[in-house]
Motif scaffolding. Structure first.
Motif, PDB file in Angstrom:
ATOM      1  N   SER A   5       5.287   5.813   8.963  1.00 43.39           N
ATOM      2  CA  SER A   5       4.663   5.544   7.667  1.00 43.39           C
ATOM      3  C   SER A   5       5.632   5.839   6.524  1.00 43.39           C
TER       4      SER A   5
ATOM      5  N   ASN B  48       0.827  -1.207   0.000  1.00 45.45           N
ATOM      6  CA  ASN B  48       0.000   0.000   0.000  1.00 45.45           C
ATOM      7  C   ASN B  48       0.850   1.240   0.000  1.00 45.45           C
TER       8      ASN B  48
ATOM      9  N   PRO C 240      -4.725   8.901   3.999  1.00 47.46           N
ATOM     10  CA  PRO C 240      -6.042   9.509   3.789  1.00 47.46           C
ATOM     11  C   PRO C 240      -6.802   9.504   5.109  1.00 47.46           C
TER      12      PRO C 240
HETATM   13  C1  SIN Z   1      -0.957   5.098   4.934  1.00 50.10           C
HETATM   14  O1  SIN Z   1      -2.010   5.725   5.111  1.00 50.10           O
HETATM   15  O2  SIN Z   1      -0.156   5.426   4.064  1.00 50.10           O
HETATM   16  C2  SIN Z   1      -0.675   3.905   5.779  1.00 50.10           C
HETATM   17  C3  SIN Z   1      -0.415   4.288   7.188  1.00 50.10           C
HETATM   18  C4  SIN Z   1       0.974   3.973   7.634  1.00 50.10           C
HETATM   19  O3  SIN Z   1       1.811   3.576   6.828  1.00 50.10           O
HETATM   20  O4  SIN Z   1       1.235   4.158   8.807  1.00 50.10           O
END
Ligand code: SIN
Length: 313
Positions: free
Chosen positions: A130, A69, A74
């Motif tokens: 993140s 991902n 978001p």
């Molecule tokens: C994201 O919203 O990109 C995922 C959250 C994360 O990586 O902590």
């Protein structure tokens, strides 16, 4: 009677299994699904000062053994999660609420931490791990940056808080990060966020699976379980229970959860498996964990937590 309850920051969780910040936790409707599930706490999406649409789509893909991902945080902005925490606490008073904070600047983080002081949120999880904020490095890989942030938020928060960390791969980095964390009233760490900047290629289309960052994104699910277990084990050995460790990464079964607890985790979170299998995953993992504990003759988590054996004679 097998007891899989635990305490995080002194707050009782009926079971040691709950959702991680990220998957399906942005809207109130999604949070209510978590509230009604077996998840022993309600973790809300990492929030920023302003609402964000996140990165361009496609930005998530299921893979054979997990996911990639690059959502790009978001979220509806921190004020929405303050509102949601009040609604959730009224409707589901027995479920602890975890707010996840991922401000884009030090100043934003200070504002958001302060704002959560007067809310029914039980625990705060700070997320500097993140990999998906375009143009920004992973803060958790920079001990000085992390130090500045923890210094600032520790001065303003009145809530018990922990830090969700990216995975580390070199033993020297564990020491550096642990030395920063020890300076502040951090009550727990969560290991690990996704393994950042992986690339998954579709050989037929000759394209990556996701659009942001030329296809680079955080890898989750079974691919990362062993890195996550190592992070839980090494940090647990360093902190010796003074700072609790929560494990996350590739937990699909009760035996996965058992391994994380054996490595030292006080609780486990579920991310990719929740997205892929739905909210029934929490109860399934809890029941399987109890079954495996019964098989081993364990009655409570402390019977085996952190007691990974060695191959020495
Ligand atoms: C994201 O919203 O990109 C995922 C959250 C994360 O990586 O902590």
């Amino acid at each position: 009677m097998i007891d899989i309850s635990t305490k995080i920051t002194g707050i009782k969780l009926d079971t040691c299994v709950f959702n991680t910040a990220g998957p399906a936790d942005v809207t109130l409707e999604e949070l209510e699904v978590i509230a009604k599930s077996g998840s022993s706490a309600i973790t809300m999406k990492s929030c920023t000062l302003e609402p964000r649409n996140g990165n361009p789509e496609p930005r998530y893909a299921d893979l054979e053994y997990g996911s990639i991902n690059s959502m790009g945080l978001p979220n509806l902005g921190y004020k929405a999660y303050i509102k949601f925490s009040k609604i959730l606490k009224k409707k589901y008073p027995k479920k602890p609420i975890v707010a996840s904070i991922s401000g884009l600047t030090l100043e934003d983080n200070v504002v958001i931490f302060k704002a959560f002081n007067d809310t029914p949120v039980d625990i705060i999880e700070f997320n500097p791990g993140s990999p998906n904020t375009i143009g920004k490095p992973i803060v958790g890989y920079d001990p000085q940056d992390l130090d500045r942030l923890l210094d600032a938020v520790s001065k303003v928060t009145k809530k018990p808080y922990g830090v969700k960390l990216p995975p580390y791969f070199d033993l020297v980095h564990y020491e550096q990060i642990a030395n920063v964390i020890k300076r502040y009233p951090v009550k727990f760490i969560t290991c690990v966020n996704s393994i950042g900047n992986g690339l998954v290629i579709n050989p037929y289309t000759e394209k990556p699976f996701i659009k942001p960052k030329g296809g680079l994104g955080g890898i989750g699910g079974k691919y990362i379980k062993f890195a996550a277990l190592a992070n839980v084990k090494v940090f647990s050995d360093i902190f010796k229970g003074k700072i609790q460790v929560i494990g996350v990464g590739g937990i699909y079964s009760g035996i996965d959860a058992f391994e994380f607890i054996l490595a030292g985790a006080f609780a486990v979170q579920i991310g990719t498996a929740f997205l892929q299998k739905g909210p029934g995953i929490f109860k399934k993992v809890q029941e399987e964990l109890k079954d495996f504990m019964a098989l081993k003759g364990y009655k409570k988590l402390s019977d085996f937590r952190g007691k990974l054996k060695t191959l020495d004679k």
